[in-house]
Design an enzyme around this catalytic site. Structure first.
Site, PDB file in Angstrom:
ATOM      1  N   HIS A 244       0.851  -1.201   0.000  1.00  0.00           N
ATOM      2  CA  HIS A 244       0.000   0.000   0.000  1.00  0.00           C
ATOM      3  C   HIS A 244       0.878   1.239   0.000  1.00  0.00           C
ATOM      4  O   HIS A 244       1.702   1.435   0.909  1.00  0.00           O
ATOM      5  CB  HIS A 244      -0.924  -0.019   1.216  1.00  0.00           C
ATOM      6  CG  HIS A 244      -1.930  -1.135   1.140  1.00  0.00           C
ATOM      7  ND1 HIS A 244      -2.343  -1.823   2.245  1.00  0.00           N
ATOM      8  CD2 HIS A 244      -2.581  -1.656   0.072  1.00  0.00           C
ATOM      9  CE1 HIS A 244      -3.232  -2.746   1.861  1.00  0.00           C
ATOM     10  NE2 HIS A 244      -3.391  -2.661   0.543  1.00  0.00           N
TER      11      HIS A 244
ATOM     12  N   GLU B 208       1.828   3.659   3.003  1.00  0.00           N
ATOM     13  CA  GLU B 208       2.291   3.111   4.279  1.00  0.00           C
ATOM     14  C   GLU B 208       3.811   3.266   4.367  1.00  0.00           C
ATOM     15  O   GLU B 208       4.585   2.318   4.379  1.00  0.00           O
ATOM     16  CB  GLU B 208       1.778   1.685   4.425  1.00  0.00           C
ATOM     17  CG  GLU B 208       0.243   1.707   4.469  1.00  0.00           C
ATOM     18  CD  GLU B 208      -0.443   0.351   4.379  1.00  0.00           C
ATOM     19  OE1 GLU B 208       0.250  -0.671   4.423  1.00  0.00           O
ATOM     20  OE2 GLU B 208      -1.685   0.345   4.268  1.00  0.00           O
TER      21      GLU B 208
ATOM     22  N   HIS C  71       2.763  -3.667   6.729  1.00  0.00           N
ATOM     23  CA  HIS C  71       1.735  -2.663   6.454  1.00  0.00           C
ATOM     24  C   HIS C  71       1.739  -1.676   7.606  1.00  0.00           C
ATOM     25  O   HIS C  71       2.427  -1.861   8.601  1.00  0.00           O
ATOM     26  CB  HIS C  71       0.357  -3.326   6.340  1.00  0.00           C
ATOM     27  CG  HIS C  71       0.180  -4.092   5.069  1.00  0.00           C
ATOM     28  ND1 HIS C  71      -0.557  -3.624   4.013  1.00  0.00           N
ATOM     29  CD2 HIS C  71       0.671  -5.291   4.677  1.00  0.00           C
ATOM     30  CE1 HIS C  71      -0.518  -4.513   3.024  1.00  0.00           C
ATOM     31  NE2 HIS C  71       0.215  -5.529   3.406  1.00  0.00           N
TER      32      HIS C  71
ATOM     33  N   GLU D 101       1.312  -4.822  11.077  1.00  0.00           N
ATOM     34  CA  GLU D 101       0.850  -3.431  10.980  1.00  0.00           C
ATOM     35  C   GLU D 101       1.683  -2.618  11.960  1.00  0.00           C
ATOM     36  O   GLU D 101       1.577  -2.789  13.172  1.00  0.00           O
ATOM     37  CB  GLU D 101      -0.637  -3.333  11.356  1.00  0.00           C
ATOM     38  CG  GLU D 101      -1.573  -4.078  10.425  1.00  0.00           C
ATOM     39  CD  GLU D 101      -2.001  -3.245   9.221  1.00  0.00           C
ATOM     40  OE1 GLU D 101      -1.578  -2.070   9.115  1.00  0.00           O
ATOM     41  OE2 GLU D 101      -2.745  -3.786   8.385  1.00  0.00           O
TER      42      GLU D 101
HETATM   43 ZN   LIG Z   1      -1.586  -1.876   4.109  1.00  0.00          ZN
END
Ligand SMILES: [Zn+2]
Length: 711
Positions: free
Chosen positions: A279, A282, A411, A486
């Protein structure tokens, strides 16, 4: 806004066929998979239009009530008081019981009509719709393209529902009651109309464009990553080699680096794959990848960094800092100071917009819940699995390297370590694979202070990297154990001052995962089925410094049970005050009696994360590995609780048996003294036991002991 307009707005948003609510129908699809064979359907209708349908199993109906069974997910939707129809008010729906994800629910019989053998209808008055909508609450954001919104959603079913509306769930509050989402005005409206409590935090639309590199020099641009990787290669030619994963949609190279001794040879060493920036926005994930690359290469062969040297010599490590170069370049091309453009997807055009969500484009259960078929959605999954060149490049690389056994996909943000599955609420079915994911995931989380859990504990999403990498290799001798991390930082573009800590902690976690690549199964704890081997030799049965005879009796019971071939060392037990230092440090030890009498219990409670809470005179609870057992002190001493934990520490085996009072400990000892228990729970390593004095004789009998939960 009229009810008809409301329906139109949602229909338009979710792109449904005329007259149906795709967002709701979609939710039914995933919940129906766990339903009974012959499903009955209950339709909640307004003006002959379904606004919510649930699958159910009918139990009974009397003069007043209709009792049915449905899934917890469907119940969550009804519980949410679906604002469009105020179902509660018109049906008197109430929850009677809940068991293993299934709910028993009661509705007023008079509101239900049967229209054929399989379909039942609750017709709700039009006024229910009309009165409950006040779109003026959100209409001030009518022109917004990107909003950061705080949404009240206290369970995974509601979060899944929100994901279904197309919003991008950015993070879930630690209390898991609120989540932060990014969405358009239309999505905000859909949330609002679906009954979510929303609060717009900031309107990110039209953040002023400025010169590139507005993230600040601490963050790498795409070009800087490319040139730094090539510098690392020339500085550390013996252990670093740049490779290309493939080409992005706009033709950019997806750069990666291999780190290993004899780097230009594909040796038969275990392999680890680490990737970042699926992404685009990020940004911190790139920094973690680059930090780890530099750490491994800079400290290779340096005194004091034997661990790094060992890993580089004995593993082949592949790190890809930017899976999505086009998205990265685009995100860096604008935004206000310290922020990019908040771009998530790649830059591949689709009908009506741009960008595929690369982390929804993998083939394993592609197309399921938590991904969107609509091009403009943040979670657009593409038109087919791997139709995005970037995710296809990851697939091709991994398939060319069958020695990969561990995968990390970075992420941000959310401070989480997640393991499969994302596409279903079901846990990984294989006990050993599930446990390995949990243990390594939790240990990673210890380095970073993140929450470790299964991906779908947050919400469902499908077509992700880790579902694919584990899912398609799960039948291999060693599958690819996979985690999505994350990062912390509370933002896609954390303040540069936070970056070093984020990088250091995650690098430590990554090194641990790389270490596990030789055989991830090595982290499995010993299990009760192995007890005979585990305590064959060098065992000490420790009853505590201030043990009473009953504790010793419990110890003796275990000793008796474990003794084979006439070996009955110390069947009467021993206190740890007479353990030698060597016995304490290297022996296989069975610890009987809790921290109140036994310092060893305290020492190993901490190591194995056994937590107890005591509210004097009220209650007592033992918690360990997501399970807990609870003693209501009103029932003590005729009831008691106990934990039996089997663990490994510094290459020796430990078993802890302790409860609230002596009876609990004694019940655990009696239980473990019976070898049939070891076979019954052969895959487990932790039991929580309740003893209830059902015959009132004040003594512990086998039949009075119940195993309440186990891991
Ligand atoms: Zn992500």
């Amino acid at each position: 806004m009229s009810a008809a307009q409301v329906m139109k707005a949602i229909n338009k948003r979710v792109g449904t066929k005329k007259g149906s609510f795709a967002l709701l129908v979609g939710i039914i699809l995933f919940s129906a998979t766990s339903g009974p064979e012959t499903t009955l359907t209950l339709h909640f209708r307004v003006k002959e239009e379904d606004i919510l349908t649930v699958q159910f199993e009918k139990i009974e109906a009397d003069d007043h009530f209709f009792v049915l069974n449905l899934t917890e997910a469907d119940m969550a939707l009804i519980e949410h008081s679906f604002a469009l129809a105020r179902i509660h008010e018109y049906t008197g729906v109430s929850l009677v019981g809940i068991d293993h994800g299934n709910c028993t629910v009661r509705l007023n019989k008079e509101c239900i009509q049967q229209i054929d053998p399989y379909n039942y209808v609750v017709e709700l008055p039009f006024s229910a719709l009309k009165e409950s909508i006040d779109s003026t609450l959100v209409s001030t954001y009518e022109k917004a393209v990107l909003l950061q919104v705080s949404v009240y959603a206290d369970n995974k079913h509601l979060r899944t529902w929100a994901a279904y509306l197309g919003v991008d769930i950015v993070s879930v509050d630690v209390t898991q009651k609120y989540m932060t989402v990014l969405c358009s005005y239309e999505e905000l409206l859909a949330l609002h109309l679906s009954g979510f409590h929303t609060e717009v935090v900031v309107d990110l639309t039209g953040t002023a464009k400025s010169a590139p590199h507005q993230l600040g020099p601490e963050y790498h641009t795409y070009e800087e990553v490319v040139s730094e990787l090539s510098h690392i290669e020339s500085d550390h030619a013996s252990v670093a080699q740049v490779f290309s994963l493939g080409t992005s949609y706009e033709g950019r190279d997806i750069p990666g680096i291999k780190i290993s001794d004899n780097v230009s040879t594909d040796e038969s060493e275990p392999e680890a794959f680490i990737c970042a920036l699926h992404h685009a926005r990020e940004a911190a994930t790139v920094e973690v990848a680059m930090y780890t690359i530099n750490y491994l290469t800079d400290h290779y062969a340096e005194p004091g960094y034997e661990y790094v040297t060992y890993l580089v010599d004995n593993r082949e490590i592949y790190i890809v800092p930017i899976v999505n170069p086009d998205g990265k370049v685009y995100d860096d091309s604008g935004g206000s100071s310290g922020h990019g453009l908040y771009w998530r997807k790649n830059r591949q055009p689709c009908t009506g917009g741009i960008g595929t969500d690369l982390n929804r484009n993998y083939s394993y259960h592609w197309g399921g819940t938590g991904s969107s078929s609509i091009c403009t959605s943040q979670t657009f999954r593409g038109y087919a699995p791997f139709d995005a060149p970037e995710s296809a490049a990851v697939r091709d690389f991994i398939q060319l390297h069958p020695d990969i056994t561990v995968l990390l996909s970075y992420h941000s943000h959310g401070s989480l370590v997640l393991w499969p599955w994302g596409y279903t609420y079901d846990p990984i079915a294989d006990y050993r694979d599930r446990t390995v994911h949990q243990i390594i995931g939790r240990r990673y989380a210890n380095y970073t202070n993140y929450v470790a859990q299964q991906g779908s504990d947050l919400y469902l999403c499908s077509g992700t990297t880790d579902d694919w990498s584990y899912g398609t290799t799960q039948n291999n001798e060693i599958p690819i154990f996979s985690w999505t991390v994350e990062l912390e930082g509370g933002s896609f573009y954390p303040s540069p001052s936070l970056l070093l800590v984020i990088c250091e902690n995650n690098c430590s976690g990554a090194l641990y995962v790389i270490e596990c690549a030789d055989n991830p199964y090595k982290v499995l704890p010993p299990s009760f089925g192995e007890i005979p081997q585990l305590f064959d030799t060098n065992s000490f049965f420790v009853a505590g410094n201030t043990a009473y005879c009953t504790d010793v009796l419990g110890t003796a019971k275990i000793a008796f049970g474990l003794a084979r071939g006439g070996v009955t060392e110390n069947p009467e037990g021993r206190t740890n005050t007479i353990l030698t230092v060597a016995e304490h440090d290297t022996g296989n030890v069975i610890i009987v009696g809790g921290p109140g009498i036994n310092p060893l219990a305290q020492e190993f409670d901490q190591k194995f994360a056994i937590i107890y809470t005591y509210n004097p005179g009220v209650a007592f609870q033992i918690a360990c590995e997501t399970k807990y057992i609870y003693l209501d002190l009103a029932h003590y001493p005729s009831e008691d609780v106990c934990i039996v934990y089997l663990g490994e520490d510094s290459s020796r085996n430990m078993m802890l048996v302790w409860g609230y009072g002596w009876r609990g400990t004694y019940a655990g000892s009696v239980l473990m003294g019976d070898s049939t228990i070891w076979q019954t729970y052969e895959n487990a390593h932790m039991l929580m036991v309740r003893w209830t004095d059902s015959n009132g004789d004040g003594l512990v009998q086998m039949g009075e002991i119940a195993v309440e939960s186990y891991v």
